[in-house]
Design an enzyme around this catalytic site. Structure first.
Site, PDB file in Angstrom:
ATOM      1  N   ASP A 298       0.807  -1.225   0.000  1.00  0.00           N
ATOM      2  CA  ASP A 298       0.000   0.000   0.000  1.00  0.00           C
ATOM      3  C   ASP A 298       0.839   1.273   0.000  1.00  0.00           C
ATOM      4  OD1 ASP A 298      -2.205  -1.678   0.115  1.00  0.00           O
ATOM      5  OD2 ASP A 298      -2.259  -1.647   2.305  1.00  0.00           O
TER       6      ASP A 298
ATOM      7  N   LYS B  50       1.845   2.183  -5.139  1.00  0.00           N
ATOM      8  CA  LYS B  50       2.373   1.629  -6.401  1.00  0.00           C
ATOM      9  C   LYS B  50       1.445   1.945  -7.581  1.00  0.00           C
ATOM     10  CE  LYS B  50       2.359  -2.400  -4.357  1.00  0.00           C
ATOM     11  NZ  LYS B  50       2.121  -2.039  -2.949  1.00  0.00           N
TER      12      LYS B  50
ATOM     13  N   GLY C  94      -4.545  -4.210  -3.830  1.00  0.00           N
ATOM     14  CA  GLY C  94      -5.522  -3.173  -4.151  1.00  0.00           C
ATOM     15  C   GLY C  94      -4.719  -1.951  -4.532  1.00  0.00           C
ATOM     16  N   HIS C  95      -4.652  -1.637  -5.813  1.00  0.00           N
ATOM     17  CA  HIS C  95      -3.831  -0.520  -6.293  1.00  0.00           C
ATOM     18  C   HIS C  95      -4.751   0.629  -6.711  1.00  0.00           C
ATOM     19  CE1 HIS C  95      -0.195  -3.353  -7.224  1.00  0.00           C
ATOM     20  NE2 HIS C  95      -0.590  -3.389  -5.967  1.00  0.00           N
TER      21      HIS C  95
ATOM     22  N   GLN D  21       2.049  -5.980  -3.243  1.00  0.00           N
ATOM     23  CA  GLN D  21       2.471  -6.079  -1.834  1.00  0.00           C
ATOM     24  C   GLN D  21       3.770  -5.279  -1.629  1.00  0.00           C
ATOM     25  OE1 GLN D  21       1.456  -9.533  -3.316  1.00  0.00           O
ATOM     26  NE2 GLN D  21      -0.452  -8.466  -2.914  1.00  0.00           N
TER      27      GLN D  21
HETATM   28  P1  GDP Z   1      -0.727   0.398  -3.571  1.00  0.00           P
HETATM   29  O1  GDP Z   1      -1.336  -0.892  -3.118  1.00  0.00           O
HETATM   30  O2  GDP Z   1       0.739   0.453  -3.332  1.00  0.00           O
HETATM   31  O3  GDP Z   1      -1.084   0.755  -4.987  1.00  0.00           O
HETATM   32  O4  GDP Z   1      -1.354   1.524  -2.617  1.00  0.00           O
HETATM   33  P2  GDP Z   1      -2.914   1.662  -2.202  1.00  0.00           P
HETATM   34  O5  GDP Z   1      -3.670   2.140  -3.347  1.00  0.00           O
HETATM   35  O6  GDP Z   1      -3.379   0.419  -1.524  1.00  0.00           O
HETATM   36  O7  GDP Z   1      -2.796   2.734  -1.049  1.00  0.00           O
HETATM   37  C1  GDP Z   1      -2.252   3.993  -1.262  1.00  0.00           C
HETATM   38  C2  GDP Z   1      -3.325   5.037  -0.896  1.00  0.00           C
HETATM   39  O8  GDP Z   1      -2.732   6.293  -0.750  1.00  0.00           O
HETATM   40  C3  GDP Z   1      -4.386   5.198  -1.972  1.00  0.00           C
HETATM   41  O9  GDP Z   1      -5.601   5.535  -1.361  1.00  0.00           O
HETATM   42  C4  GDP Z   1      -3.844   6.348  -2.798  1.00  0.00           C
HETATM   43  O10 GDP Z   1      -4.869   7.053  -3.480  1.00  0.00           O
HETATM   44  C5  GDP Z   1      -3.242   7.196  -1.733  1.00  0.00           C
HETATM   45  N1  GDP Z   1      -2.063   7.998  -2.122  1.00  0.00           N
HETATM   46  C6  GDP Z   1      -1.074   7.682  -2.996  1.00  0.00           C
HETATM   47  N2  GDP Z   1      -0.128   8.630  -2.983  1.00  0.00           N
HETATM   48  C7  GDP Z   1      -0.522   9.550  -2.092  1.00  0.00           C
HETATM   49  C8  GDP Z   1       0.078  10.769  -1.597  1.00  0.00           C
HETATM   50  O11 GDP Z   1       1.164  11.158  -1.969  1.00  0.00           O
HETATM   51  N3  GDP Z   1      -0.635  11.457  -0.645  1.00  0.00           N
HETATM   52  C9  GDP Z   1      -1.834  11.031  -0.184  1.00  0.00           C
HETATM   53  N4  GDP Z   1      -2.428  11.768   0.746  1.00  0.00           N
HETATM   54  N5  GDP Z   1      -2.405   9.902  -0.624  1.00  0.00           N
HETATM   55  C10 GDP Z   1      -1.746   9.170  -1.540  1.00  0.00           C
HETATM   56  P1  IMO Z   2      -0.877  -4.146  -2.288  1.00  0.00           P
HETATM   57  O1  IMO Z   2      -0.404  -4.700  -3.608  1.00  0.00           O
HETATM   58  C1  IMO Z   2      -0.987  -4.573   2.050  1.00  0.00           C
HETATM   59  C2  IMO Z   2      -1.096  -8.662   3.621  1.00  0.00           C
HETATM   60  C3  IMO Z   2      -2.360  -9.107   4.313  1.00  0.00           C
HETATM   61  C4  IMO Z   2      -1.788 -10.104   5.308  1.00  0.00           C
HETATM   62  C5  IMO Z   2      -0.659 -10.769   4.529  1.00  0.00           C
HETATM   63  C6  IMO Z   2      -1.046 -12.078   3.865  1.00  0.00           C
HETATM   64  O2  IMO Z   2      -2.169  -3.433  -2.353  1.00  0.00           O
HETATM   65  O3  IMO Z   2       0.210  -3.363  -1.628  1.00  0.00           O
HETATM   66  P2  IMO Z   2      -2.546 -12.760   1.787  1.00  0.00           P
HETATM   67  O4  IMO Z   2      -3.970 -12.455   1.457  1.00  0.00           O
HETATM   68  O5  IMO Z   2      -1.573 -12.302   0.778  1.00  0.00           O
HETATM   69  O6  IMO Z   2      -2.332 -14.202   2.143  1.00  0.00           O
HETATM   70  O7  IMO Z   2      -2.253 -11.942   3.148  1.00  0.00           O
HETATM   71  O8  IMO Z   2      -0.305  -9.838   3.522  1.00  0.00           O
HETATM   72  N1  IMO Z   2      -1.295  -8.142   2.254  1.00  0.00           N
HETATM   73  C7  IMO Z   2      -1.218  -6.850   1.920  1.00  0.00           C
HETATM   74  N2  IMO Z   2      -1.048  -5.752   2.694  1.00  0.00           N
HETATM   75  N3  IMO Z   2      -1.075  -4.451   0.716  1.00  0.00           N
HETATM   76  C8  IMO Z   2      -1.231  -5.537  -0.082  1.00  0.00           C
HETATM   77  O9  IMO Z   2      -1.168  -5.470  -1.426  1.00  0.00           O
HETATM   78  C9  IMO Z   2      -1.349  -6.802   0.524  1.00  0.00           C
HETATM   79  N4  IMO Z   2      -1.527  -8.062   0.067  1.00  0.00           N
HETATM   80  C10 IMO Z   2      -1.482  -8.867   1.122  1.00  0.00           C
HETATM   81  O10 IMO Z   2      -3.005  -8.031   4.945  1.00  0.00           O
HETATM   82  O11 IMO Z   2      -1.200  -9.422   6.389  1.00  0.00           O
HETATM   83 MG    MG Z   3      -2.868  -1.568  -1.850  1.00  0.00          MG
END
Ligand code: GDP
Ligand code: IMO
Ligand code: MG
Length: 427
Positions: A13, A16, A40-41, A225
């Site tokens: 998270d 990416k 979840g991207h 991840q």
């Molecule tokens: P990913 O899994 O690495 O793609 O990241 P996620 O989407 O799960 O979580 C990142 C969250 O932070 C999302 O809700 C993005 O919209 C948000 N986000 C990304 N970059 C920034 C930033 O620079 N500032 C803020 N406030 N939010 C951001």
């Molecule tokens: P993105 O790509 C954050 C965590 C789960 C759990 C552990 C194992 O959005 O960054 P799993 O379902 O893979 O067997 O869970 O890994 N986890 C993540 N945490 N971002 C993710 O993906 C994750 N994918 C799995 O919360 O702790």
């Molecule tokens: Mg994510």
């Protein structure tokens, strides 16, 4: 032409999805190499927020081809839902989305096994996303899995039934109370499989990428991840079931190590973690609560609240080294506006000694973080467009990190939108 990699350096998270979307204009192909719908991207532009689980984050760029690589595990039901969510956006997925025939399928019973395994573990549960990731990779490495390419074969339903029956027997043996209707689950599953067959193109992806490389097409591999969730180098057993680090891109796409170019490492200006497992710099006070609230730290896949804490530079340096990161991208610095002081972890006290590497165990009873305190900033960063506008103390924070991990930060993200991205000239 070398293939660039983009990886999360913490517990996932990091942002990416946003950065892949921002960088896609420079690439012809965006390829996911591991993980599955546990990811979840999030992408934001033109006032709309999109969350992708299986589909690579270049999908909104009309000229990019998006490839789901062999290292990815696919749940057809979730994949179908993602494709349906794209319907209003006029994307020709039959051309712009390719799926490796070697990618493994998540069956409905893999999801049930994931839930049963977590129930059986009780308090020691991993905190899995319950998407069936662990059981699917277990079947892959146990040589029992079903690959997407199998659905093109006439015998695939028999193969499916054998694996399903094995899983159902396993679930029965686990003696947990899990309610489900296999018929309902299978109806949705087979419906989604047919939909995928008629909607996306299946390819021999390693051959596709070989030709693309020969034709000098720029390729970006998108990780899911983060490094601290890597099956080998993460906080085992509280990890996911794939190699999230750079090596995973080689096996998850069929790329030779000497073909890798830039390795972009993404991290948040603080740390978050969702699910169970050790987290030395976790905050349980109002500072952590503020980070979670201001940063909207709720899982994009499960909606669970993310645990928040200070930036851990020991862990970041470890991730930089294990991946061979060449450029860093720092996300969410805007969330830290308003604190007088910020802490960053620069060493651990481990079993009574000061260490600066990631030890075998990060458990709280063995590891205590040692902090350096830096000055905070109060300015709102979210409207800043250039490096010159950034507050001095923010720049000092950035410089301290670069110095500690010995790697330059090339991109600073100050908000979720595509436009809230500052490219730095580090020369
Ligand atoms: P990913 O899994 O690495 O793609 O990241 P996620 O989407 O799960 O979580 C990142 C969250 O932070 C999302 O809700 C993005 O919209 C948000 N986000 C990304 N970059 C920034 C930033 O620079 N500032 C803020 N406030 N939010 C951001
Ligand atoms: P993105 O790509 C954050 C965590 C789960 C759990 C552990 C194992 O959005 O960054 P799993 O379902 O893979 O067997 O869970 O890994 N986890 C993540 N945490 N971002 C993710 O993906 C994750 N994918 C799995 O919360 O702790
Ligand atoms: Mg994510």
């Amino acid at each position: 032409m070398a293939i660039d990699l983009l990886l999360g350096l913490q517990w996932g998270d990091e942002g990416k999805g946003k950065i892949v979307d921002v960088l896609t204009k420079k690439y012809d192909i965006i390829a996911r190499f591991q993980g599955g719908p546990n990811a979840g991207h999030t992408l934001e532009f033109e006032g709309i927020k999109h969350v992708l689980h299986t589909i690579p984050s270049g999908i909104f760029h009309p000229k990019a081809t998006n490839l789901v690589g062999n290292g990815v595990v696919i749940d057809p039901v979730i994949f179908k839902q993602e494709l349906e969510n794209l319907a209003p956006f006029d994307i020709n997925v039959s051309e712009s989305l390719l799926v490796s025939r070697k990618a493994h399928l998540i069956l409905p019973t893999h999801r049930l096994l994931d839930a049963a395994s977590e129930m059986a573990k009780g308090k020691a549960k991993i905190g899995s996303t319950l998407k069936g990731i662990g059981p699917t990779y277990m079947d892959k490495t146990g040589r029992n899995g079903i690959r997407i390419g199998d659905i093109e074969l006439p015998t695939w339903k028999e193969k499916y039934a054998v694996l399903r029956d094995k899983h159902l027997a396993m679930i029965k043996n686990m003696k947990v109370s899990l309610e489900f209707s296999i018929e309902e689950l299978e109806t949705a599953f087979f419906d989604a499989v047919s939909y995928l067959k008629s909607t996306v193109s299946f390819v021999d992806s390693e051959e596709y990428l070989r030709i693309a490389q020969q034709n000098k097409q720029p390729i970006l591999a998108e990780g899911a991840q983060g490094s601290l969730l890597d099956i080998d180098f993460g906080t085992y057993p509280f990890v996911t079931s794939s190699n999230t680090t750079a090596a995973g891109a080689c096996t998850g796409l069929g790329i030779a190590p000497n073909r890798i170019g830039e390795v972009f490492g993404i991290f948040k200006a603080y740390t978050t973690r969702v699910g169970s497992g050790p987290f030395p710099t976790e905050l349980f006070d109002e500072v952590g609560e503020t980070m979670g609230r201001v940063g909207h730290e709720f899982g994009a896949t499960t909606g669970r609240a993310r645990r928040c804490g200070w930036l851990d530079l020991v862990a970041l340096k470890y991730a930089v080294e294990i991946n061979g990161v060449t450029q860093l991208m720092m996300m969410k610095g805007d969330v830290l506006s308003g604190f007088d002081e910020l802490k960053v972890c620069v060493a651990y006290t481990y079993r009574g000694e000061t260490i600066q590497h990631l030890p075998y165990s990060l458990n709280a009873d063995e590891v205590t973080p040692q902090y350096k305190t830096l000055k905070g900033w109060h300015e709102d960063l979210t409207q800043m467009c250039g490096e010159k506008e950034l507050p001095e103390t923010f720049k000092e924070y950035v410089a301290f990190i670069e110095d500690f991990v010995e790697t330059p930060i090339h991109i600073i993200s100050v908000g979720p939108d595509r436009t809230q991205t500052i490219f730095r000239s580090t020369e």
